[in-house]
Design an enzyme around this catalytic site. Structure first.
Site, mmCIF file in Angstrom:
data_model
loop_
_atom_site.group_PDB
_atom_site.id
_atom_site.type_symbol
_atom_site.label_atom_id
_atom_site.label_comp_id
_atom_site.label_asym_id
_atom_site.label_seq_id
_atom_site.Cartn_x
_atom_site.Cartn_y
_atom_site.Cartn_z
ATOM 1 N N VAL A 159 0.832 -1.207 0.000
ATOM 2 C CA VAL A 159 0.000 0.000 0.000
ATOM 3 C C VAL A 159 0.871 1.264 0.000
ATOM 4 O O VAL A 159 0.562 2.243 -0.691
ATOM 5 C CB VAL A 159 -0.981 0.006 1.199
ATOM 6 C CG1 VAL A 159 -1.906 1.203 1.140
ATOM 7 C CG2 VAL A 159 -1.798 -1.284 1.211
ATOM 8 N N LYS A 162 12.145 -0.110 7.364
ATOM 9 C CA LYS A 162 12.989 -0.877 8.284
ATOM 10 C C LYS A 162 14.403 -1.072 7.734
ATOM 11 O O LYS A 162 15.376 -0.972 8.440
ATOM 12 C CB LYS A 162 12.339 -2.250 8.523
ATOM 13 C CG LYS A 162 11.627 -2.330 9.858
ATOM 14 C CD LYS A 162 11.501 -3.750 10.296
ATOM 15 C CE LYS A 162 10.060 -4.162 10.345
ATOM 16 N NZ LYS A 162 9.739 -5.530 10.407
ATOM 17 N N GLU A 211 -10.147 5.233 7.095
ATOM 18 C CA GLU A 211 -11.162 4.596 6.248
ATOM 19 C C GLU A 211 -10.623 3.303 5.624
ATOM 20 O O GLU A 211 -11.360 2.322 5.458
ATOM 21 C CB GLU A 211 -11.582 5.577 5.145
ATOM 22 C CG GLU A 211 -12.762 5.147 4.326
ATOM 23 C CD GLU A 211 -14.031 4.930 5.138
ATOM 24 O OE1 GLU A 211 -14.632 5.907 5.564
ATOM 25 O OE2 GLU A 211 -14.426 3.756 5.332
ATOM 26 N N GLY A 232 -11.296 -1.819 2.881
ATOM 27 C CA GLY A 232 -10.469 -1.221 1.820
ATOM 28 C C GLY A 232 -11.122 -0.029 1.155
ATOM 29 O O GLY A 232 -11.299 1.027 1.769
ATOM 30 N N GLY A 275 -0.953 -9.964 -2.593
ATOM 31 C CA GLY A 275 -0.841 -8.846 -1.641
ATOM 32 C C GLY A 275 -2.113 -8.583 -0.852
ATOM 33 O O GLY A 275 -2.251 -7.522 -0.247
ATOM 34 N N ASP A 289 -8.482 -10.577 11.724
ATOM 35 C CA ASP A 289 -8.558 -9.329 10.954
ATOM 36 C C ASP A 289 -10.020 -8.864 10.875
ATOM 37 O O ASP A 289 -10.318 -7.686 11.063
ATOM 38 C CB ASP A 289 -7.975 -9.564 9.549
ATOM 39 C CG ASP A 289 -8.018 -8.315 8.704
ATOM 40 O OD1 ASP A 289 -7.258 -7.375 8.992
ATOM 41 O OD2 ASP A 289 -8.840 -8.255 7.755
ATOM 42 N N LYS A 293 -11.784 -5.389 12.467
ATOM 43 C CA LYS A 293 -12.599 -4.451 11.688
ATOM 44 C C LYS A 293 -13.982 -4.284 12.330
ATOM 45 O O LYS A 293 -14.528 -3.185 12.388
ATOM 46 C CB LYS A 293 -12.716 -4.945 10.243
ATOM 47 C CG LYS A 293 -11.378 -4.842 9.493
ATOM 48 C CD LYS A 293 -11.377 -5.622 8.193
ATOM 49 C CE LYS A 293 -10.055 -5.447 7.453
ATOM 50 N NZ LYS A 293 -9.893 -6.364 6.320
ATOM 51 N N GLY A 309 -5.713 -5.100 -1.381
ATOM 52 C CA GLY A 309 -4.883 -4.893 -2.572
ATOM 53 C C GLY A 309 -4.360 -3.469 -2.642
ATOM 54 O O GLY A 309 -4.868 -2.573 -1.959
HETATM 55 N N1 HSE Z 1 -5.654 -8.870 4.820
HETATM 56 C C1 HSE Z 1 -6.706 -7.948 4.648
HETATM 57 C C2 HSE Z 1 -7.825 -8.607 3.857
HETATM 58 C C3 HSE Z 1 -6.210 -6.734 3.923
HETATM 59 O O1 HSE Z 1 -7.565 -9.661 3.279
HETATM 60 O O2 HSE Z 1 -8.937 -8.113 3.835
HETATM 61 C C4 HSE Z 1 -7.200 -5.602 3.865
HETATM 62 O O3 HSE Z 1 -7.585 -5.187 5.146
#
Ligand code: HSE
Length: 420
Positions: A17, A41, A123, A128, A181, A195, A199, A297
């Site tokens: 990103v 890094k 956001e 995404g 990605g 994840d 959210k 993505g």
């Molecule tokens: N790994 C997350 C997904 C990336 O697959 O939705 C976007 O938040």
């Protein structure tokens, strides 16, 4: 910051990103925004940006008075929290896509925004490219917002789609999601539902003003699913999707969880495939609304980051309005779930925890049953967390035994129909 102020950006991270936003900003001169420094890094990697922009010293951004905006796009949530809180304390506005960091530290981050009179926008952290947070924050009054049901993780949706439609195996689909990605650098966060629950915790704050740490929300990813589950779903004309839910069950209470879910062909979520995300908003007056778009993505995520950077131009900040409005919403466990459970023979006794068993099947490879269970029971039963057991949501039933929930029985809107 006025709309004429030049945005001098310090960027943290130059991954999928970070590189995307660097290239997008170059093509958006109207924004009057320039990346001044990029903190990374390791300096030795080849990168698609001038060498002199890069530094490994975060303080070159955090303490540079010229830099008025920090865009944080790194992987490590704790390091990101340190960077973001430092930047806010230095009076810089921040744009971040780090859902894990935001979900874990939202109350502190809100305090920092208030104390230092700066804005933190994120956001890109939820769905995404789909503008979910600003919508929930600005448009839906919590009185109208009946439910949020969303496919909010692109990687698991990509894996489930490839497995069911193209018969890929799990490992192949996951590898491809990583190569494209979409997946987190620790893909366990995707496939274990972490994840998605991060959210959901952010959604709960903006939808209902509820503060909850993601570890306190019931969640399961796709790692427990068995091939028999997909077969069963297909036989019934359903697909399995990983769905994050926040459903208002009465005037003040919301139930929330992330579970694999049987989604019927007529449900809009069934058409959300691959890395796409989709959100169904249940509104008391408008009935159902559907938001759809790419959830992961490089460019879809960059699009949301760009929109946040642009919003800083007009002093946009989240007001967290729902947190101060009445009635105050709380998280509840007062619901009954209709679930499908498939399990190996050793877990047969789990059916004792169901309120009612409606269908049961036993065979050598795998047993399954369909039945109802109290949400508060499901949270506590050890079998739910065991690898040999997979749980798929069929529907949500308000707990009609509870006096507080009697009202919902009179509502036109039937929660039970959500997934059909
Ligand atoms: N790994 C997350 C997904 C990336 O697959 O939705 C976007 O938040």
């Amino acid at each position: 910051m006025s709309k004429h102020t030049k945005l001098n950006i310090g960027l943290f991270g130059f991954g999928v990103v970070g590189e995307g936003i660097f290239s997008v900003l170059k093509q958006t001169p109207s924004l009057n925004a320039t990346i001044r420094k990029i903190a990374i890094k390791h300096l030795f990697k080849e990168r698609n940006a001038p060498k002199e922009l890069f530094t490994t010293d975060a303080s070159e951004i955090l303490f540079d008075p010229i830099i008025n905006v920090v865009v944080e796009l790194i992987d490590d949530a704790e390091a990101a929290y340190h960077i973001v809180s430092q930047a806010l304390k230095q009076g810089k506005h921040v744009v971040s896509a780090n859902k894990k960091m935001i979900a874990a530290h939202l109350p502190e981050l809100i305090d920092l925004q208030k104390t230092h009179k700066v804005s933190l926008l994120y956001e890109a952290a939820v769905c995404g490219s789909i503008p979910v947070i600003r919508n929930l924050e600005e448009y839906y009054d919590n009185d109208l917002l009946h439910s949020f049901s969303g496919i909010v993780n692109g990687s698991t949706n990509y894996i489930l789609t490839k497995m069911s439609q193209e018969k890929w195996c799990y490992d192949e689909a996951l590898k491809q999601a990583q190569q494209l990605g979409f997946a987190e650098s620790d893909p366990g966060l995707d496939v274990e539902g972490k994840d998605a629950v991060n959210k959901l915790a952010i959604v709960l704050k903006h939808a209902y003003g509820i503060d909850v740490h993601p570890t306190n929300i019931l969640h399961q990813g796709i790692t427990h699913l068995h091939e028999k589950d997909t077969q069963y779903a297909a036989e019934k004309g359903n697909t399995i999707k990983l769905v994050a839910n926040a459903v208002c069950i009465n005037k003040q209470e919301v139930i929330a969880f992330v579970l694999p879910t049987f989604v019927g062909a007529s449900n809009k979520l069934s058409s959300v495939d691959n890395e796409y995300n989709g959100v169904l908003i249940g509104s008391k007056l408008a009935d159902e609304q559907f938001l759809y778009g790419k959830g992961a993505g490089r460019y879809p995520t960059s699009s949301a980051v760009l929109s946040d950077i642009a919003a800083l131009r007009y002093q946009y900040k989240y007001e967290y309005k729902k947190s101060s409005s009445l009635p105050e919403y709380t998280l509840s466990q007062q619901a009954v779930l209709r679930i499908y459970v498939s399990y190996s023979a050793q877990h047969q006794s789990l059916i004792d925890d169901l309120i009612r068993v409606e269908e049961q099947y036993t065979c050598e490879q795998r047993n399954y049953c369909i039945g109802t269970i109290y949400l508060k029971t499901l949270i506590h039963v050890p079998w739910f967390y065991k690898q040999g057991v997979s749980t798929v949501l069929v529907s949500i039933i308000p707990d009609l035994d509870s006096k507080d929930n009697m009202e919902i029985a009179e509502l036109d809107y039937s929660v039970e129909t959500i997934y059909n």
